[in-house]
Design a protein around this motif. Structure first.
Motif, PDB file in Angstrom:
ATOM      1  N   CYS A   1       2.269   1.708  -3.523  1.00 13.46           N
ATOM      2  CA  CYS A   1       1.249   2.279  -4.415  1.00 13.46           C
ATOM      3  C   CYS A   1       1.129   3.781  -4.184  1.00 13.46           C
ATOM      4  O   CYS A   1       1.041   4.570  -5.135  1.00 13.46           O
ATOM      5  CB  CYS A   1      -0.098   1.611  -4.194  1.00 13.46           C
TER       6      CYS A   1
ATOM      7  N   VAL B   1       2.913  -3.013  -9.844  1.00 15.05           N
ATOM      8  CA  VAL B   1       3.214  -1.773  -9.110  1.00 15.05           C
ATOM      9  C   VAL B   1       4.691  -1.428  -9.265  1.00 15.05           C
ATOM     10  O   VAL B   1       5.056  -0.265  -9.461  1.00 15.05           O
ATOM     11  CB  VAL B   1       2.816  -1.892  -7.625  1.00 15.05           C
TER      12      VAL B   1
ATOM     13  N   GLU C   1       0.830  -1.208   0.000  1.00 14.12           N
ATOM     14  CA  GLU C   1       0.000   0.000   0.000  1.00 14.12           C
ATOM     15  C   GLU C   1       0.865   1.259   0.000  1.00 14.12           C
ATOM     16  O   GLU C   1       0.581   2.228  -0.714  1.00 14.12           O
ATOM     17  CB  GLU C   1      -0.946  -0.015   1.198  1.00 14.12           C
TER      18      GLU C   1
ATOM     19  N   GLU D   1      -4.795  -4.582  -2.938  1.00 12.91           N
ATOM     20  CA  GLU D   1      -5.127  -5.681  -3.835  1.00 12.91           C
ATOM     21  C   GLU D   1      -4.345  -5.642  -5.142  1.00 12.91           C
ATOM     22  O   GLU D   1      -4.489  -6.521  -5.987  1.00 12.91           O
ATOM     23  CB  GLU D   1      -6.629  -5.663  -4.126  1.00 12.91           C
ATOM     24  N   GLN D   2      -3.506  -4.630  -5.316  1.00 15.03           N
ATOM     25  CA  GLN D   2      -2.759  -4.520  -6.564  1.00 15.03           C
ATOM     26  C   GLN D   2      -1.633  -5.552  -6.607  1.00 15.03           C
ATOM     27  O   GLN D   2      -1.217  -6.089  -5.587  1.00 15.03           O
ATOM     28  CB  GLN D   2      -2.235  -3.088  -6.725  1.00 15.03           C
ATOM     29  N   GLU D   3      -1.174  -5.841  -7.800  1.00 21.51           N
ATOM     30  CA  GLU D   3      -0.121  -6.833  -8.002  1.00 21.51           C
ATOM     31  C   GLU D   3       1.251  -6.182  -7.830  1.00 21.51           C
ATOM     32  O   GLU D   3       1.579  -5.231  -8.549  1.00 21.51           O
ATOM     33  CB  GLU D   3      -0.233  -7.459  -9.394  1.00 21.51           C
TER      34      GLU D   3
ATOM     35  N   GLU E   1      -8.545   2.959  -5.330  1.00 20.82           N
ATOM     36  CA  GLU E   1      -7.634   2.209  -6.199  1.00 20.82           C
ATOM     37  C   GLU E   1      -7.293   0.829  -5.639  1.00 20.82           C
ATOM     38  O   GLU E   1      -6.555   0.075  -6.265  1.00 20.82           O
ATOM     39  CB  GLU E   1      -6.368   3.015  -6.461  1.00 20.82           C
ATOM     40  N   ARG E   2      -7.807   0.534  -4.437  1.00 25.88           N
ATOM     41  CA  ARG E   2      -7.601  -0.775  -3.798  1.00 25.88           C
ATOM     42  C   ARG E   2      -6.114  -1.131  -3.752  1.00 25.88           C
ATOM     43  O   ARG E   2      -5.691  -2.181  -4.229  1.00 25.88           O
ATOM     44  CB  ARG E   2      -8.429  -1.828  -4.517  1.00 25.88           C
ATOM     45  N   TYR E   3      -5.367  -0.243  -3.145  1.00 24.59           N
ATOM     46  CA  TYR E   3      -3.920  -0.413  -3.079  1.00 24.59           C
ATOM     47  C   TYR E   3      -3.512  -1.804  -2.587  1.00 24.59           C
ATOM     48  O   TYR E   3      -2.596  -2.401  -3.134  1.00 24.59           O
ATOM     49  CB  TYR E   3      -3.307   0.625  -2.142  1.00 24.59           C
TER      50      TYR E   3
END
Length: 173
Positions: free
Chosen positions: A70, A116, A67, A110-112, A106-108
């Motif tokens: 991101c 990122v 997070e 849950e990002q890949e 942006e659902r930090y």
């Protein structure tokens, strides 16, 4: 996951004195060194994103390293845009940016991490390029945050680098 408590502090004081949390001395970073400091932060952030526990929050109310990464990716983008605005226009006022709302939208978490990492590298490289290209006579151009905080291109860069370095401190990067 618990909701993160928004950070409502006005961090502009870091331009006047060292940060007691991370130790960064913004005033000690001369304008020509801003680009190099930004560029040097990119591989450190990429190393953070390679960690096995990158998604794990240290506490429910503290962002995970992912997070934070991101957020920093978006900070690179934001400050490159703000610097360009200051170089292109006289005395611009920056739009508000709600970093906490962005993290949720942006659902930090849950990002890949690999995606990122690539995006962060591109954004950091671009931000470094923008600051490297500032003409010597443009470092004192002015911009304003919506709350009235006054920045020059130089102090914007110092403030920006503190944010990136401070968050490396937050994640032991």
């Amino acid at each position: 996951m618990s909701e993160i408590v928004p950070d409502t502090k006005d961090w502009t004081w870091v331009l006047e004195r060292p940060c007691g949390e991370c130790g960064f001395v913004a005033a000690g970073l001369a304008a020509p060194g801003i680009a190099g400091a930004v560029a040097a932060s990119v591989p450190r952030w990429q190393a953070v994103l390679d960690r096995a526990d990158v998604r794990r929050r240290p506490r429910p109310d503290v962002w995970s390293p992912l997070e934070y990464a991101c957020h920093v990716r978006d900070v690179y983008r934001l400050f490159a845009a703000r610097a360009r605005l200051m170089l292109d226009r006289d005395g611009p006022t920056f739009e508000n940016w709600d970093q906490d709302a962005t993290a949720l939208e942006e659902r930090y978490g849950e990002q890949e991490p690999a995606v990122v990492s690539t995006e962060l590298a591109a954004a950091g490289t671009e931000a470094a390029r923008v600051f490297a290209a500032v003409p010597a006579d443009a470092w004192q151009r002015v911009g304003l945050r919506s709350n009235g905080s006054h920045f020059t291109v130089e102090t914007l860069g110092q403030y920006f680098v503190h944010d990136v370095v401070h968050h490396l401190h937050d994640v032991d990067g």
